[in-house]
Every structure is written in C-alpha cells, then in structure tokens.
Write an enzyme that holds these catalytic residues in place. Sequence first.
Site, mmCIF file in Angstrom:
data_model
loop_
_atom_site.group_PDB
_atom_site.id
_atom_site.type_symbol
_atom_site.label_atom_id
_atom_site.label_comp_id
_atom_site.label_asym_id
_atom_site.label_seq_id
_atom_site.Cartn_x
_atom_site.Cartn_y
_atom_site.Cartn_z
ATOM 1 N N ASP A 10 0.881 -1.161 0.000
ATOM 2 C CA ASP A 10 0.000 0.000 0.000
ATOM 3 C C ASP A 10 0.927 1.221 0.000
ATOM 4 O O ASP A 10 2.121 1.092 0.318
ATOM 5 C CB ASP A 10 -0.864 -0.057 1.261
ATOM 6 C CG ASP A 10 -1.690 1.187 1.455
ATOM 7 O OD1 ASP A 10 -2.366 1.589 0.498
ATOM 8 O OD2 ASP A 10 -1.652 1.765 2.556
ATOM 9 N N ASP A 12 -0.135 5.106 0.868
ATOM 10 C CA ASP A 12 -0.414 6.078 1.932
ATOM 11 C C ASP A 12 -0.445 5.382 3.296
ATOM 12 O O ASP A 12 -1.237 4.467 3.508
ATOM 13 C CB ASP A 12 -1.783 6.742 1.705
ATOM 14 C CG ASP A 12 -1.821 7.573 0.434
ATOM 15 O OD1 ASP A 12 -0.756 7.854 -0.119
ATOM 16 O OD2 ASP A 12 -2.928 7.947 0.019
ATOM 17 N N ARG A 50 -12.028 8.200 -2.213
ATOM 18 C CA ARG A 50 -12.407 9.597 -1.982
ATOM 19 C C ARG A 50 -13.914 9.730 -1.753
ATOM 20 O O ARG A 50 -14.365 10.353 -0.810
ATOM 21 C CB ARG A 50 -11.992 10.431 -3.192
ATOM 22 C CG ARG A 50 -11.894 11.915 -2.906
ATOM 23 C CD ARG A 50 -11.430 12.652 -4.144
ATOM 24 N NE ARG A 50 -10.194 12.106 -4.705
ATOM 25 C CZ ARG A 50 -9.713 12.399 -5.910
ATOM 26 N NH1 ARG A 50 -10.352 13.242 -6.691
ATOM 27 N NH2 ARG A 50 -8.599 11.851 -6.359
ATOM 28 N N SER A 115 -5.617 5.359 -3.988
ATOM 29 C CA SER A 115 -5.575 6.771 -4.364
ATOM 30 C C SER A 115 -5.418 7.001 -5.864
ATOM 31 O O SER A 115 -4.553 6.409 -6.506
ATOM 32 C CB SER A 115 -4.420 7.457 -3.633
ATOM 33 O OG SER A 115 -4.303 8.781 -4.083
HETATM 34 P P1 B16 Z 1 -7.463 9.983 -3.513
HETATM 35 P P2 B16 Z 1 -3.872 4.054 0.081
HETATM 36 C C1 B16 Z 1 -5.866 5.869 0.078
HETATM 37 O O1 B16 Z 1 -4.584 5.478 -0.293
HETATM 38 C C2 B16 Z 1 -5.830 6.712 1.348
HETATM 39 O O2 B16 Z 1 -5.407 5.944 2.449
HETATM 40 C C3 B16 Z 1 -7.215 7.247 1.639
HETATM 41 O O3 B16 Z 1 -7.196 8.062 2.791
HETATM 42 C C4 B16 Z 1 -7.721 8.050 0.428
HETATM 43 O O4 B16 Z 1 -9.034 8.541 0.645
HETATM 44 C C5 B16 Z 1 -7.689 7.146 -0.797
HETATM 45 O O5 B16 Z 1 -6.373 6.662 -0.999
HETATM 46 C C6 B16 Z 1 -8.153 7.870 -2.048
HETATM 47 O O6 B16 Z 1 -7.240 8.888 -2.364
HETATM 48 O O7 B16 Z 1 -8.494 10.947 -3.020
HETATM 49 O O8 B16 Z 1 -6.080 10.578 -3.661
HETATM 50 O O9 B16 Z 1 -7.909 9.241 -4.756
HETATM 51 O O10 B16 Z 1 -3.744 4.021 1.569
HETATM 52 O O11 B16 Z 1 -4.756 2.979 -0.496
HETATM 53 O O12 B16 Z 1 -2.529 4.174 -0.624
HETATM 54 MG MG MG Z 2 -2.881 3.129 3.329
#
Ligand code: B16
Ligand code: MG
Length: 212
Positions: A10, A12, A50, A115
Amino acid sequence: MKKIEAFIFDLDGVLTDTAEYHYQAWKRLADEEGLPFNRRDNEKLRGVSRRASLELILKDRPVSEEKIREMMERKNGYYRSHLEWMDEKDLLPGAVDILEKLKSKGCRLALASASKNAPTVVKRLKIGSYFEVIADGNSVEKTKPAPDLFLFVSEKLNLLPEKCIVVEDAEAGIAAAKAAGMATIGIGPPERVGEADHIYPGVWAIKLEEVL
Ligand code: B16
Ligand code: MG
C-alpha cells in the site's frame, strides 16, 4: 508449503505519511461546510476511496450529486497542494531499505493504492522503478475493502493470490487483502490492523524471517 513470491505495498500510511495530508484536506473541507470531523473520524477513512470517505463524513445528510462532486474536487485540490512540496524526504523510515532488501532476495514488488493521486506521489518519492505493477484508484471500480485492487495486481503479476503478501496500514486494506486470499502484514496499532497475520509499528520493523 505456500511460498511468497511477491510483496504488494500500500502507499499512503505504509511507504509515506500522506494520511496526514488527507486528514488536513478533509478537515479544511469539513470546517468550511460546518461538518463535525476529527482525527478519530479520520482513522475510518484510511485506505477508503475519496467518494466513500466523503460519504462517511456526510453520514446521512442529503447532498446532491453535483455538490458531492464539487466537494470531492475541492478536497482533492487541498490535498494536491500538499503534494507540491513532497520528495524523497517524505518516505517513511525503512521504506527504501525494505524495498532494496526484498529486491535483493529476488521477491517481486507491486504497489496497490486506493488513491487516484498515487502516480503523482510515486513520482515525487522517486520509487516507481522498484515496482513491476502499480495499481491505483483508477485501476478498478470497487476499491478497498473489496478485493478487486489486489486481485488486479496478482493477475498482472500472473501469480496466484496465495503467492502474494500485502503490506497495509488500513483496516479496509487488510480486509481487502484477506478477501483476495492473500497473506497480510499490518502496519500500525492492533486496534486498526489487528486482523493481519503479522503486525509491526512501521515498515522499518518488518522481520522478513517471520513473514517469508
Ligand atoms: P485519492 P492508500 C488511500 O490510499 C488513502 O489511504 C485514503 O485516505 C484516500 O481517501 C484514498 O487513498 C483515495 O485517495 O483521493 O487521492 O484518490 O492508503 O490505499 O494508498
Ligand atoms: Mg494506506
């Protein structure tokens, strides 16, 4: 015996702490809209898309699709402004070390982030060349906790799910990896990643002899 051939990371909260930037961006939006939101609420958003994040913040308030889209865009603008200053310094302790170690052991590496901004973050962190496959929020329709993103990666790697181990910081991510039939390493407190097969406080603490 199952032999792990690939590590799926992963992004984030595992390799970089963008979780904090997501929090600040959601908090700014929530304050502007007069919606209650704090760090505890934010824990539930880890790894969640999101749109699903916004739905969790809105709870059952009725909001038009147009307004939902506007709010998602506004939050994303705030989030992306944090990314402008990002570089290799934003890698979490031990991130490069574990990637290097796994490469030298001949493990295959992939990245699976919910993300849609993952490609930008990967570029800023300069870690793209480590991964054979990079899957992000655009790769599948149903993101975590659905297994789809991890199954997408194992298909691209042409590997059975049982040959893959997922490194995740989110409850939704551990659930997704388990639903995909993969082994799991949870990064963070047991209250959050307690369902994982192995739990460590950060990637720096992973003991490969325990997981391989
Ligand atoms: P975005 P990961 C996730 O990334 C985040 O943990 C989460 O907080 C976020 O809402 C999601 O990505 C979507 O991100 O708005 O940039 O598309 O932890 O799966 O790397
Ligand atoms: Mg994460």
